[in-house]
Structure formats: C-alpha cells, structure tokens
Design a protein around this motif. Structure first.
Motif, PDB file in Angstrom:
ATOM      1  N   MET A   1      18.398  38.080  -0.954  1.00  0.00           N
ATOM      2  CA  MET A   1      17.620  39.088  -1.686  1.00  0.00           C
ATOM      3  C   MET A   1      17.759  40.457  -0.977  1.00  0.00           C
ATOM      4  SD  MET A   1      13.455  39.146  -2.078  1.00  0.00           S
ATOM      5  CE  MET A   1      13.047  37.831  -3.190  1.00  0.00           C
ATOM      6  N   ILE A   2      17.913  41.511  -1.799  1.00  0.00           N
ATOM      7  CA  ILE A   2      17.889  42.861  -1.217  1.00  0.00           C
ATOM      8  C   ILE A   2      16.444  43.347  -1.356  1.00  0.00           C
ATOM      9  CG2 ILE A   2      18.790  45.238  -1.396  1.00  0.00           C
ATOM     10  CD1 ILE A   2      21.034  43.248  -0.809  1.00  0.00           C
ATOM     11  N   ILE A   3      15.814  43.671  -0.238  1.00  0.00           N
ATOM     12  CA  ILE A   3      14.391  44.023  -0.308  1.00  0.00           C
ATOM     13  C   ILE A   3      14.188  45.535  -0.151  1.00  0.00           C
ATOM     14  CG2 ILE A   3      12.100  43.577   0.660  1.00  0.00           C
ATOM     15  CD1 ILE A   3      13.281  40.936   1.797  1.00  0.00           C
ATOM     16  N   LYS A   4      13.577  46.103  -1.158  1.00  0.00           N
ATOM     17  CA  LYS A   4      13.300  47.554  -1.148  1.00  0.00           C
ATOM     18  C   LYS A   4      11.784  47.761  -1.156  1.00  0.00           C
ATOM     19  CE  LYS A   4      17.586  48.921  -1.781  1.00  0.00           C
ATOM     20  NZ  LYS A   4      18.308  49.684  -0.798  1.00  0.00           N
ATOM     21  N   PRO A   5      11.332  48.902  -0.630  1.00  0.00           N
ATOM     22  CA  PRO A   5       9.886  49.153  -0.679  1.00  0.00           C
ATOM     23  C   PRO A   5       9.394  49.384  -2.105  1.00  0.00           C
ATOM     24  CG  PRO A   5      11.060  51.036   0.294  1.00  0.00           C
ATOM     25  CD  PRO A   5      12.075  49.970   0.062  1.00  0.00           C
ATOM     26  N   LYS A   6       8.248  48.800  -2.421  1.00  0.00           N
ATOM     27  CA  LYS A   6       7.607  49.066  -3.725  1.00  0.00           C
ATOM     28  C   LYS A   6       6.227  49.606  -3.424  1.00  0.00           C
ATOM     29  CE  LYS A   6       9.797  45.688  -6.690  1.00  0.00           C
ATOM     30  NZ  LYS A   6       9.681  44.264  -6.948  1.00  0.00           N
ATOM     31  N   VAL A   7       6.106  50.925  -3.491  1.00  0.00           N
ATOM     32  CA  VAL A   7       4.853  51.561  -3.069  1.00  0.00           C
ATOM     33  C   VAL A   7       3.978  51.892  -4.276  1.00  0.00           C
ATOM     34  CG1 VAL A   7       3.846  53.549  -1.868  1.00  0.00           C
ATOM     35  CG2 VAL A   7       5.934  52.494  -0.997  1.00  0.00           C
ATOM     36  N   LYS A   8       2.720  51.514  -4.150  1.00  0.00           N
ATOM     37  CA  LYS A   8       1.755  51.855  -5.191  1.00  0.00           C
ATOM     38  C   LYS A   8       0.512  52.377  -4.478  1.00  0.00           C
ATOM     39  CE  LYS A   8       0.048  50.087  -9.527  1.00  0.00           C
ATOM     40  NZ  LYS A   8      -1.311  50.562  -9.369  1.00  0.00           N
ATOM     41  N   ASP A   9       0.163  53.629  -4.742  1.00  0.00           N
ATOM     42  CA  ASP A   9      -0.961  54.301  -4.083  1.00  0.00           C
ATOM     43  C   ASP A   9      -0.807  54.200  -2.558  1.00  0.00           C
ATOM     44  OD1 ASP A   9      -1.990  54.903  -6.580  1.00  0.00           O
ATOM     45  OD2 ASP A   9      -3.014  52.975  -6.700  1.00  0.00           O
TER      46      ASP A   9
END
Ligand code: NAD
Length: 387
Positions: A1-9
């Motif tokens: 899996m390629i893991i990217k940041p998922k930012v919410k607030d």
C-alpha cells in the motif's frame, strides 16, 4: 500500500509505519546523545504511545536503561486502514528497546478500566516484581467508570464565553472564534476524565497489589500557559481538571509519603500533539510561540522536554526544584518574560495577510505531519509498505 496523509481539520486519518519508526529513531538518537539520566529502572507509563508519554518512555529507557511497561489506547491496522501512529510508534519502540537488551512491553486497552489495571499488575508480578516509577500521561476524550457511566471531557470556558483570534488550519486564515461556556455537568465530566481520580486509582491498585517499590516516584503532566489562553485553558474546564490533578498529587504525597512515594505534577511546554491540536485558539498561540522560541534558540519538542525533566530536575538530586505552589516547571522557557512579551506583541498584530511571516505555521505543520509519520525527508513515501 502507498500511504499518503489524509488530513481533516486537526486530525490525520492515516499514519505511516516507516515514518513513525523514523520519529522513534530520532528521539532515541537525541536521548543517547544528550547524557545519562539517573532515574528509576522499572517504569510504568500510562499514555505511552504518543506525545509526552512516549517521549518519557524513550528518555527513561534509552537515557536511563529502564525496563518500561506502557499502556495506550491505539487502533491496529486493517486491510483498508492504517493503524494509529501510537500503534506504529509502540511497535518501533519495542523493537529498538529489545535490540538494546531492554525489557519493553505494552498493553493496548482502556487505562481507566479495572481490567487493564489487573493486566498491568499481573505483568509486573510476572516480569518486574515491583515498579519504582509511574508516569501518568493520559489525554483522553472520555472515561467509562466501573458503574458503566461514560463521562466526556469538553474544552469550554467557565462563566463567560470567550472570543479571540483563531487560525483556521484548513485555509490559513485568521478569524474570530468563540468558545462557549460549559454547564456544571460538563465541568464535572471533564474533571472526571482529565482530573486525578484515575491516577489515584492506579496508585491504590498498585499499592494494594504490593507492586510498588519502597522508593517510588510518580509524575503527571499539566499545562498552565499565558493569561491570553486562560479562559480556554487554565480557567476553563480543562484547567479545572488540571487543578484536581494537582490536588490529587498533594493527596498522594500525604497518603503514601510515609511509605516512600513522591508524587509530582510537571507543567510542560505547549507543543503540537494529537490532543493539543484539537483545542481551539491554542494552535495560533503555538505557532507564534514556535516562531519566538526558535528565534531565541529556546525551542524544545517533547523529547527535549522529557530529557531535561528527568536529567535536570526530577532525578538531579534532592530537593526537586518546585515553584511556590509545588509544581515542577518545564514551561520555564515558554514563560520567560521576553518570550511572552514578544508572543503578545505578535498576537496583537497578526492577521491573515501576515500570518505566515509572523507565526511559524510551517513548523506547526511539520510537527503535525511528523506525528503521523509523514514529511520525513529520508523516508520514501512512494514505496509500497505493509500497513
Ligand atoms: P497525546 O494525545 O499525544 O497522548 C495521549 C496518550 O494517552 C496516548 O498514548 C494515548 O494512546 C493514551 N490514551 C488516551 N486514552 C486512553 C485510554 N482510555 N487508555 C489508555 N491510554 C489512553 O497527548 P499529550 O499532549 O502528550 O498529553 C499527555 C499529557 O500531557 C496530558 O495530561 C496533557 O494535558 C499534558 N500536557 C500536554 C501539553 C501539550 O501542549 N501537548 C502541554 C502540557 C501538558
């Protein structure tokens, strides 16, 4: 899996295992390069997986060769979802500790529960005999007590609502935010969650089980901050809980002092962690503080704070330096008059146009991404990883 940041607030819903391991390696490196700590050797850390608790564990293990037993509340990975950063941090910490011949075990569960307390006690009996230190570094949104009642902590003011400048993290603008006042019930609930009751329960459970060494140190963490943030912090619901924590500390010293226990509350510096970034208004103060303290060469992160706490204050010989109210002050540099004067000067001038120039928003975001294992220049984020 390629893991990217998922930012919410103020939250990132993904975490990178290799990046989290990198953050552990950097903290270990800092500790091993900054001299030894002469502290207790069998340590229980409640809230051991991120922020101040994690830094305490790393400093005591790698700077002091302590055996550490950690308690945390973290989520494992699933097919579709990464684990929480605290989970990856703990795996990486344990691997490094064992490589260095150090005992390191962690219990993933609700520290407020009797079940986890029992698990910890049997682990101590089986592998450590007794412990000589407890670090209490919980930051939790809720607590369910033994009668099944769930209390939720809130970040609200007491008395009057409070309006101040607020940095909208999503679009880098400054707007005003108003923090509402808490009800009596919300104040009490926050004290139940973030006050000292559970800390005392832990000491009592450990003492009843006969696993406290005859010389025993316990420390819990607090924050006070500048007058500017008093309505939302020190004089707000969380401040009430922190006052209860200090009262508990005094009570622990009274009740168990004769049997060799020393309890302390350390007032730490304001730093970006998963819990602190959720407090409104405070992130703008943080990013201005970062700018000022970095300019004055006084900035510290969690690991620098905890190394200094153990090496220079708590285990530097007796008496432990305390202020007139009995606190250890690790916010001593944050509260220096020249730091606070400059922060307040900037606070009065700051707006959307000059935000990036006057505040260290990049430093804030760097700490934020690092917490989730992202934005380390030596980690290849395009590489496939097993979550
Ligand atoms: P954090 O969110 O980084 O860490 C919280 C820890 O508590 C994690 O290890 C988490 O797994 C654990 N935890 C949460 N709920 C739990 C539960 N039910 N059972 C077991 N473990 C649980 O927070 P932090 O900022 O490092 O805060 C730690 C302490 O330091 C808090 O008391 C906080 O008030 C204090 N403090 C923080 C700051 C700051 O600016 N961050 C400043 C001074 C003092």
């Amino acid at each position: 899996m390629i893991i990217k940041p998922k930012v919410k607030d103020f939250i990132c819903t993904t975490a990178h295992p290799v990046g989290c391991a990198e953050s552990i390696h950097r903290q270990i490196e800092y500790v091993t390069e900054n001299g030894r700590i002469n502290g207790p050797k069998r340590v229980l850390v409640i809230g051991s997986s991120t922020g101040y608790g994690l830094a305490s564990r790393i400093a005591l293990a790698f700077g002091n060769s302590a055996s550490t037993l950690g308690v945390m509340f973290e989520r494992e990975a699933t097919e579709k979802r990464t684990a929480t950063p605290g989970y990856y941090n703990t795996v990486a910490f344990e691997q490094e500790a064992r490589k260095n011949g150090l005992y390191a075990k962690s219990i993933n569960g609700d520290a407020f529960s009797q079940e986890v307390k029992d698990q910890v006690i049997s682990e101590i009996k089986e592998n450590l005999g007794t412990i000589d230190m407890l670090v209490y570094s919980l930051a939790a949104p809720r607590r369910t007590t033994s009668d099944g009642t769930t209390y939720r902590s809130v970040l609200k003011t007491i008395g009057e609502p409070f309006t101040e400048k607020n940095w909208i993290l999503g679009n880098d603008t400054i707007e005003e935010a108003t923090i509402p006042t808490a009800t009596e019930e919300e104040i009490n609930a926050t004290v139940k969650v973030m006050g000292g009751e559970d800390w005392e329960d832990w000491i009592q459970a450990l003492s009843n089980a006969g696993v406290l060494a005859s010389s025993f140190t316990t420390v819990a963490y607090s924050y006070i901050g500048p007058e500017l943030t008093y309505p939302v912090y020190n004089h707000g619901t969380i401040g009430m809980a922190k006052k209860h924590l200090k009262k508990t500390c005094d009570k622990l010293n009274e009740s168990y002092g004769a049997s060799g226990l020393r309890a302390y509350v350390s007032v730490n510096k304001a730093l970006v962690t998963q819990s602190s970034s959720a407090i409104p208004i405070v992130p703008l103060y943080f990013s201005i503080l970062y700018r000022v303290m970095k300019d004055m060469d006084l900035h510290e992160g969690c690991i620098e704070q905890m190394q200094r706490l153990f090496q220079k204050k708590l285990f530097a010989g007796s008496p432990v330096p305390l202020d007139k109210e009995g606190y250890i002050r690790m916010d001593d540099w944050e509260m220096k008059p020249e730091v606070q004067e400059r922060v307040m000067e900037i606070w009065s001038q700051i707006n959307t146009e000059n935000l990036k120039e006057l505040a260290d928003t990049d430093g804030y975001w760097e700490d934020f991404y690092h917490m989730f294992g992202f934005h380390y220049s030596n980690v290849d984020y395009e590489k496939d990883v097993q979550p």
